[in-house]
Design a protein around this motif. Sequence first.
Motif, PDB file in Angstrom:
ATOM      1  N   TYR A  75       0.851  -1.189   0.000  1.00  0.00           N
ATOM      2  CA  TYR A  75       0.000   0.000   0.000  1.00  0.00           C
ATOM      3  C   TYR A  75       0.888   1.240   0.000  1.00  0.00           C
ATOM      4  CZ  TYR A  75      -3.051  -3.650   1.858  1.00  0.00           C
ATOM      5  OH  TYR A  75      -3.729  -4.822   2.055  1.00  0.00           O
ATOM      6  N   GLN A  76       0.626   2.170  -0.927  1.00  0.00           N
ATOM      7  CA  GLN A  76       1.375   3.421  -0.977  1.00  0.00           C
ATOM      8  C   GLN A  76       0.396   4.587  -1.015  1.00  0.00           C
ATOM      9  OE1 GLN A  76       5.154   3.500  -3.290  1.00  0.00           O
ATOM     10  NE2 GLN A  76       4.412   1.626  -4.243  1.00  0.00           N
ATOM     11  N   CYS A  77       0.675   5.601  -0.197  1.00  0.00           N
ATOM     12  CA  CYS A  77      -0.222   6.752  -0.066  1.00  0.00           C
ATOM     13  C   CYS A  77       0.539   8.045  -0.341  1.00  0.00           C
ATOM     14  CB  CYS A  77      -0.816   6.805   1.335  1.00  0.00           C
ATOM     15  SG  CYS A  77      -1.752   5.332   1.801  1.00  0.00           S
ATOM     16  N   TYR A  78      -0.200   9.061  -0.805  1.00  0.00           N
ATOM     17  CA  TYR A  78       0.423  10.328  -1.173  1.00  0.00           C
ATOM     18  C   TYR A  78      -0.486  11.493  -0.767  1.00  0.00           C
ATOM     19  CZ  TYR A  78       2.550   6.886  -4.279  1.00  0.00           C
ATOM     20  OH  TYR A  78       3.147   5.749  -4.767  1.00  0.00           O
ATOM     21  N   THR A  79       0.131  12.566  -0.261  1.00  0.00           N
ATOM     22  CA  THR A  79      -0.609  13.795   0.010  1.00  0.00           C
ATOM     23  C   THR A  79       0.099  14.962  -0.669  1.00  0.00           C
ATOM     24  OG1 THR A  79       0.610  14.175   2.083  1.00  0.00           O
ATOM     25  CG2 THR A  79      -1.492  12.982   2.229  1.00  0.00           C
ATOM     26  N   TYR A  80      -0.650  16.048  -0.882  1.00  0.00           N
ATOM     27  CA  TYR A  80      -0.149  17.192  -1.639  1.00  0.00           C
ATOM     28  C   TYR A  80      -0.524  18.485  -0.931  1.00  0.00           C
ATOM     29  CZ  TYR A  80      -0.061  13.503  -5.156  1.00  0.00           C
ATOM     30  OH  TYR A  80       0.156  12.315  -5.823  1.00  0.00           O
ATOM     31  N   ASP A  81       0.208  19.553  -1.253  1.00  0.00           N
ATOM     32  CA  ASP A  81      -0.172  20.858  -0.725  1.00  0.00           C
ATOM     33  C   ASP A  81      -1.132  21.530  -1.697  1.00  0.00           C
ATOM     34  OD1 ASP A  81       1.344  21.859  -2.830  1.00  0.00           O
ATOM     35  OD2 ASP A  81       3.025  22.486  -1.575  1.00  0.00           O
ATOM     36  N   GLY A  82      -1.481  22.780  -1.433  1.00  0.00           N
ATOM     37  CA  GLY A  82      -2.439  23.483  -2.258  1.00  0.00           C
ATOM     38  C   GLY A  82      -1.968  23.765  -3.664  1.00  0.00           C
ATOM     39  N   TYR A  83      -0.672  23.569  -3.925  1.00  0.00           N
ATOM     40  CA  TYR A  83      -0.116  23.788  -5.262  1.00  0.00           C
ATOM     41  C   TYR A  83       0.131  22.463  -5.981  1.00  0.00           C
ATOM     42  CZ  TYR A  83       0.660  28.545  -3.595  1.00  0.00           C
ATOM     43  OH  TYR A  83       0.486  29.808  -3.082  1.00  0.00           O
ATOM     44  N   GLN A  84      -0.471  21.386  -5.468  1.00  0.00           N
ATOM     45  CA  GLN A  84      -0.349  20.043  -6.044  1.00  0.00           C
ATOM     46  C   GLN A  84       1.080  19.519  -6.007  1.00  0.00           C
ATOM     47  OE1 GLN A  84      -2.914  21.221  -9.714  1.00  0.00           O
ATOM     48  NE2 GLN A  84      -3.285  19.032  -9.399  1.00  0.00           N
ATOM     49  N   ARG A  85       1.829  19.941  -4.991  1.00  0.00           N
ATOM     50  CA  ARG A  85       3.190  19.436  -4.816  1.00  0.00           C
ATOM     51  C   ARG A  85       3.167  18.314  -3.785  1.00  0.00           C
ATOM     52  NH1 ARG A  85       5.631  25.472  -4.104  1.00  0.00           N
ATOM     53  NH2 ARG A  85       4.362  25.249  -2.224  1.00  0.00           N
ATOM     54  N   LEU A  86       3.850  17.230  -4.085  1.00  0.00           N
ATOM     55  CA  LEU A  86       3.880  16.080  -3.185  1.00  0.00           C
ATOM     56  C   LEU A  86       4.515  16.475  -1.860  1.00  0.00           C
ATOM     57  CD1 LEU A  86       3.432  12.991  -2.895  1.00  0.00           C
ATOM     58  CD2 LEU A  86       5.798  12.708  -3.693  1.00  0.00           C
ATOM     59  N   THR A  87       3.798  16.249  -0.762  1.00  0.00           N
ATOM     60  CA  THR A  87       4.316  16.597   0.562  1.00  0.00           C
ATOM     61  C   THR A  87       4.673  15.369   1.394  1.00  0.00           C
ATOM     62  OG1 THR A  87       2.039  16.745   1.394  1.00  0.00           O
ATOM     63  CG2 THR A  87       3.107  18.803   0.667  1.00  0.00           C
ATOM     64  N   ASP A  88       3.918  14.281   1.230  1.00  0.00           N
ATOM     65  CA  ASP A  88       4.218  13.058   1.970  1.00  0.00           C
ATOM     66  C   ASP A  88       3.931  11.844   1.100  1.00  0.00           C
ATOM     67  OD1 ASP A  88       4.845  13.407   5.056  1.00  0.00           O
ATOM     68  OD2 ASP A  88       3.380  14.959   4.528  1.00  0.00           O
ATOM     69  N   ALA A  89       4.804  10.849   1.199  1.00  0.00           N
ATOM     70  CA  ALA A  89       4.591   9.556   0.558  1.00  0.00           C
ATOM     71  C   ALA A  89       4.976   8.491   1.578  1.00  0.00           C
ATOM     72  CB  ALA A  89       5.438   9.426  -0.702  1.00  0.00           C
ATOM     73  N   TRP A  90       4.095   7.492   1.778  1.00  0.00           N
ATOM     74  CA  TRP A  90       4.387   6.489   2.800  1.00  0.00           C
ATOM     75  C   TRP A  90       3.672   5.183   2.474  1.00  0.00           C
ATOM     76  CZ3 TRP A  90       0.592  10.015   3.087  1.00  0.00           C
ATOM     77  CH2 TRP A  90      -0.634   9.669   3.644  1.00  0.00           C
ATOM     78  N   THR A  91       4.107   4.126   3.149  1.00  0.00           N
ATOM     79  CA  THR A  91       3.559   2.792   2.926  1.00  0.00           C
ATOM     80  C   THR A  91       2.935   2.273   4.217  1.00  0.00           C
ATOM     81  OG1 THR A  91       5.718   1.832   3.436  1.00  0.00           O
ATOM     82  CG2 THR A  91       5.208   2.216   1.114  1.00  0.00           C
ATOM     83  N   PRO A  92       1.641   2.491   4.416  1.00  0.00           N
ATOM     84  CA  PRO A  92       0.998   1.998   5.638  1.00  0.00           C
ATOM     85  C   PRO A  92       0.913   0.471   5.623  1.00  0.00           C
ATOM     86  CG  PRO A  92      -0.641   2.816   4.119  1.00  0.00           C
ATOM     87  CD  PRO A  92       0.686   3.160   3.517  1.00  0.00           C
TER      88      PRO A  92
END
Length: 292
Positions: free
Chosen positions: A103-120
């Motif tokens: 499992y891989q997850c991704y979050t972004y800031d308001g400018y669609q820039r990747l801020t976090d990537a992790w494997t829960p």
Amino acid sequence: MDYEYNGLGQVTDVGGATGYLLAADYNALGQVNQYTLGTSEALTVKKAYITNTYEEGTDRLKRSLTTDATRSVQDLNLTYDKTGDVTSVFDTANLSGTGASDYQCYTYDGYQRLTDAWTPSTASCATSGRTTTNLGGASPYWTTYTYTSSGLRTTETAHTGTGNSTKTYTDQYIRQSETVCFGRLACNHAYSYSLAHPDDVAGAKHIAATYCLSHAAQCQSDARVWERTYQAGDEFVMAVAAGEGFRIGEALTGCSFSPDTPVLMEGGKAKAIGKVKPGDHVEAADQKTAST
């Protein structure tokens, strides 16, 4: 390599000494529905199939399933946010029990820039589970990114159970929250310092901001209008030179005008450009109307 195409110019077969792509099926939008891979079309030859499904309405790739004759080799399931950024990629194939789900997850800031990537460790991208103790999969990781306002990456932090490790990005041209110079000499000195100390962004910025405060006579005789330092966003350090900035990364030893170049001022009088100060009014012409 030999290639075959259908009437729409879409590749349907790729081969050489052996086969590679044996068949390809496309939907009405030209997206690949399925690839058939193998060295030969003979029934006794093993083959692999990549089958794609798409999200209705957006046509984003929703699932990419790779199978052979007996099992799922890879089963990628993707989700997106409203702007189309990939928020998760889950591989649940686990090689028929011989492997682990990933499992891989991704979050972004308001400018669609990747801020976090992790494997829960479970199929959930809830931020409450974004911890080092909850990492899982074949290759666990959790990485955080930060950026300047113009999108340049400034840090990359790897989070592990034994602590965090941060990589900082800078360069010799002072591309972090840059500051406008106090004149050409300040920029020259800041640039020279940044070449000799590429990791000391703060030191080079300090020189750019303060050199002319302690060398006012030199800066004034340099025949350049210099103004108070201000934050200029995330561009190269700029110097105000007769109303026109130039980049610290460019050749800074030359001047656009000599100090005695006359400038027509308000009222019709000429003034040497070296003596023009902020707030002075100069004559300007409107090229469309020819008025001044």
